[in-house]
Design a protein around this motif. Structure first.
Motif, mmCIF file in Angstrom:
data_model
loop_
_atom_site.group_PDB
_atom_site.id
_atom_site.type_symbol
_atom_site.label_atom_id
_atom_site.label_comp_id
_atom_site.label_asym_id
_atom_site.label_seq_id
_atom_site.Cartn_x
_atom_site.Cartn_y
_atom_site.Cartn_z
ATOM 1 N N LEU A 233 0.931 -1.109 0.075
ATOM 2 C CA LEU A 233 -0.012 0.052 -0.193
ATOM 3 C C LEU A 233 0.861 1.328 -0.114
ATOM 4 N N THR A 234 0.909 2.300 -1.077
ATOM 5 C CA THR A 234 1.606 3.388 -1.144
ATOM 6 C C THR A 234 1.002 4.519 -0.708
ATOM 7 N N GLN A 235 -0.710 4.431 -0.924
ATOM 8 C CA GLN A 235 -1.196 5.454 -0.449
ATOM 9 C C GLN A 235 -2.485 5.250 -0.372
ATOM 10 N N THR A 236 -3.380 6.206 0.379
ATOM 11 C CA THR A 236 -4.882 6.158 0.707
ATOM 12 C C THR A 236 -5.357 7.381 0.595
ATOM 13 N N LYS A 237 -6.503 7.538 -0.420
ATOM 14 C CA LYS A 237 -7.095 8.740 -0.281
ATOM 15 C C LYS A 237 -8.669 8.616 -0.137
ATOM 16 N N LYS A 238 -9.184 9.592 0.047
ATOM 17 C CA LYS A 238 -10.908 9.727 0.338
ATOM 18 C C LYS A 238 -11.490 10.302 -0.884
ATOM 19 N N ILE A 239 -12.541 9.739 -1.461
ATOM 20 C CA ILE A 239 -13.521 10.253 -2.416
ATOM 21 C C ILE A 239 -14.806 10.370 -1.466
ATOM 22 N N THR A 240 -14.947 11.723 -1.031
ATOM 23 C CA THR A 240 -15.901 11.909 -0.003
ATOM 24 C C THR A 240 -15.531 11.225 1.326
ATOM 25 N N PRO A 241 -16.164 11.524 2.415
ATOM 26 C CA PRO A 241 -15.921 10.643 3.677
ATOM 27 C C PRO A 241 -16.338 9.176 3.678
ATOM 28 N N PHE A 242 -17.033 8.778 2.734
ATOM 29 C CA PHE A 242 -17.615 7.489 2.505
ATOM 30 C C PHE A 242 -16.736 6.217 1.766
ATOM 31 N N ILE A 243 -16.014 6.895 1.064
ATOM 32 C CA ILE A 243 -15.068 5.784 0.234
ATOM 33 C C ILE A 243 -13.716 6.163 0.178
ATOM 34 N N ASN A 244 -12.993 5.206 0.196
ATOM 35 C CA ASN A 244 -11.529 5.046 0.134
ATOM 36 C C ASN A 244 -10.769 4.529 -1.145
ATOM 37 N N VAL A 245 -9.926 5.428 -1.659
ATOM 38 C CA VAL A 245 -9.159 5.017 -2.747
ATOM 39 C C VAL A 245 -7.808 4.369 -2.032
ATOM 40 N N TYR A 246 -7.193 3.031 -2.463
ATOM 41 C CA TYR A 246 -6.316 2.261 -2.041
ATOM 42 C C TYR A 246 -5.258 2.249 -3.237
ATOM 43 N N TYR A 247 -3.985 2.836 -3.279
ATOM 44 C CA TYR A 247 -3.219 2.646 -4.267
ATOM 45 C C TYR A 247 -2.176 1.908 -3.796
ATOM 46 N N LEU A 248 -1.795 0.538 -4.885
ATOM 47 C CA LEU A 248 -0.981 -0.305 -4.517
ATOM 48 C C LEU A 248 -0.137 -0.615 -5.545
ATOM 49 N N THR A 249 0.996 -1.239 -5.178
ATOM 50 C CA THR A 249 1.991 -1.943 -6.011
ATOM 51 C C THR A 249 2.301 -3.163 -5.893
#
Length: 249
Positions: A233-249
């Motif tokens: 897991l390189t980064q986690t961002k939120k799209i609204t308080p309800f949804i997470n985006v997980y960036y992985l390699t």
């Protein structure tokens, strides 16, 4: 492809369209409670009125939140991908769980990409009637391949970027999730990446979806699944308080 662009209120209307049985049930309960207030009196009436108010507020709040998430936010604009290094000629993989709202959008954003779309929907495992209705309303992306979560059948080191958008939670078993993501990891090129988008099982989703939030998993669960599948897991961002985006390699 223009006809596949999202329309105003499409998200919230789809929620009602594919889950209408819940709204019929809510209307039935409200009707029964009103009938009780007519036939009875005293404290029971106040209890019924409070339950009616709770049902109306809960339903309204969930629809407002759904409109915000699926129609107002940048979830389907894919602007949250602007900072991700994805080249137009890359080989992209998009995996869904029976209802695909993103493949046309990805192809529109990365016009020259080689986009492979896969669907792990299994009617024996995924028994939600809402998914069945959605599949009837929205035909799959042309060339979509039906797969099993235990065997996605992608060649080793062939994918530049894999997307699993609002789909991974449909795999309920943790070990099955790990096996699924291990295969995605195996399919990545040396500099490949995976982008996973998921609702959270947290207080925000509970407030608007009530018990429905338990259909999702908490971030700690996903981080453990990613780690055990060999992804970093390189980064986690939120799209609204309800949804997470997980960036992985």
């Amino acid at each position: 492809m223009e006809r596949h662009l999202r329309k105003p209120f499409q998200g919230v209307l789809n929620i009602v369209r594919f889950n209408w049985h819940f709204y019929i049930l809510a209307f039935f309960l409200i009707t029964c409670l009103f009938a009780i207030t007519i036939l009875c009196s005293g404290q029971l009436n106040w209890i019924c009125y409070l339950i009616i108010i709770g049902i109306i507020l809960g339903t309204t709040l969930s629809l407002i939140a759904s409109y915000y998430i699926y129609d107002v936010s940048n979830l389907y604009s894919l602007k949250w991908l602007d900072d991700v290094e994805i080249k137009q000629e890359n080989h992209l993989l998009n995996i869904n769980a029976g209802f695909d709202e993103t493949s046309y959008l990805l192809k529109r954003k990365y016009v020259s990409s080689n986009l492979t779309v896969m669907d792990f929907y299994n009617p024996a495992k995924h028994t939600e009637v809402s998914i069945e209705r959605a599949r009837k309303a929205y035909p799959p992306y042309p060339g979509t391949l039906a797969i099993e979560t235990s065997n996605i059948g992608v060649p080793t080191k062939s994918i530049d970027c894999a997307f699993v958008i609002l789909a991974a939670h449909e795999i309920r078993d943790k070990q099955e999730q790990i096996i699924f993501f291990k295969q995605i990891k195996k399919s990545l090129k040396d500099d490949g990446k995976v982008i996973v988008v998921e609702h959270n099982r947290d207080i925000y989703n509970f407030l608007v979806y009530n018990l429905g939030c338990f259909h999702f998993f908490n971030p700690r669960r996903w981080k453990d699944v990613f780690k055990k599948s060999g992804l970093q897991l390189t980064q986690t961002k939120k799209i609204t308080p309800f949804i997470n985006v997980y960036y992985l390699t």
